[in-house]
Design an enzyme around this catalytic site. Sequence first.
Site, PDB file in Angstrom:
ATOM      1  N   ARG A 224       1.077  -1.127  -0.096  1.00 43.20           N
ATOM      2  CA  ARG A 224       0.022   0.065   0.121  1.00 43.20           C
ATOM      3  C   ARG A 224       0.902   1.307   0.076  1.00 43.20           C
ATOM      4  NH1 ARG A 224      -3.514  -2.656  -1.776  1.00 43.20           N
ATOM      5  NH2 ARG A 224      -5.414  -3.319  -0.397  1.00 43.20           N
ATOM      6  N   HIS A 272      -0.794   0.704  -9.617  1.00 47.06           N
ATOM      7  CA  HIS A 272      -1.550  -0.214  -8.936  1.00 47.06           C
ATOM      8  C   HIS A 272      -2.086  -1.636  -9.474  1.00 47.06           C
ATOM      9  CE1 HIS A 272      -3.887  -0.643  -4.708  1.00 47.06           C
ATOM     10  NE2 HIS A 272      -3.357  -1.753  -5.293  1.00 47.06           N
TER      11      HIS A 272
HETATM   12  C1  GLV Z   1      -5.161  -4.882  -4.102  1.00 51.78           C
HETATM   13  O1  GLV Z   1      -4.532  -3.919  -3.659  1.00 51.78           O
HETATM   14  C2  GLV Z   1      -5.770  -5.842  -3.285  1.00 51.78           C
HETATM   15  O2  GLV Z   1      -5.796  -5.571  -2.015  1.00 51.78           O
HETATM   16  O3  GLV Z   1      -6.398  -6.771  -3.618  1.00 51.78           O
END
Ligand code: GLV
Length: 309
Positions: A224, A272
């Site tokens: 994160r 991401h």
């Molecule tokens: C992605 O960031 C997840 O938590 O699946």
Amino acid sequence: MAFLIVAPDMKTASWVKHLSALDSAIDIRVWPQVGNADDIEFALCWNHPPGEFKKYKNLKCIASLGAGVDHIVRDPDLPAAVPVTRVVEPSMAQSMSEYAVLGVLNYCRQFDLYRSDQSQKKWQPRIPLLAADMRIGIMGLGQLGKDTAKKLSNLDFPVTGWSQTPKDIDGVKCFAGEDALDVFLSRSRILICMLPLTPKTRGILNHETFHKLPAGAYVINVARGQHLVEKDLLAAVDSGQLDGACLDVFEVEPLPENHPFWSNPKIIVTPHISSLTYPKAVAPQIIDNYHRMKSGKALLHRVDIKRGY
Ligand code: GLV
């Protein structure tokens, strides 16, 4: 009774398609078209508006649409009695490991430099960084971290892991707890963060941590954005304490246009995507949990809210 998808910034059509294909009798609603709030028994969510779930008095399960649940547990108005589940899916571990292995190999084989040479038509062989010299340190040895550790170890990288609770993984030297963190960091030439985001791990990738790594270390963050103190990373890269970083997650997403990471040649930015949730692969476990909830059976992949993962 109904099933609600609450994912304001996501396209949900594919979820509806794959969930209904498995059980066409379920009344699936997509937020904000909720209908009667008292009908909602099961909520599948990603980045829901805080306070949303306290509106549903018959809610019996809050299911994360991904592996992480930090987006759920940060809601101060989360109904305490409703169980929370997460996704545990081999395709997600596979995808995360591929990204981490790619980040490691890209760095060791210096592909960024070759791409830049190519743009200048420059023929410039370099000596690769040897796997044997590149001890990998993986922070977080859950499903994703463990899979990555095994794959890198199979490629003959020496791999060390660190987690809150002791773990045992073949071929991987495992450290656990705060007391072991410094020794783990001192051995990590390439540090990969795969930790869950909790109050304990927030900001863990900071100035102090970077200076406990061997000089010229490399950082990969796929967990994160809030694990990383971004200004500390920039300073460590500028000073040479870090040789660079490969980052998939950020404090603010999408990464703002004027953010210095975009133009730093030592930092790789991806949007991401290290591990995406595939609706087709994950729908069966969500529907399974829906049926479990309906028949009062124990839910799969339940999260310990106090622990945060
Ligand atoms: C992605 O960031 C997840 O938590 O699946």
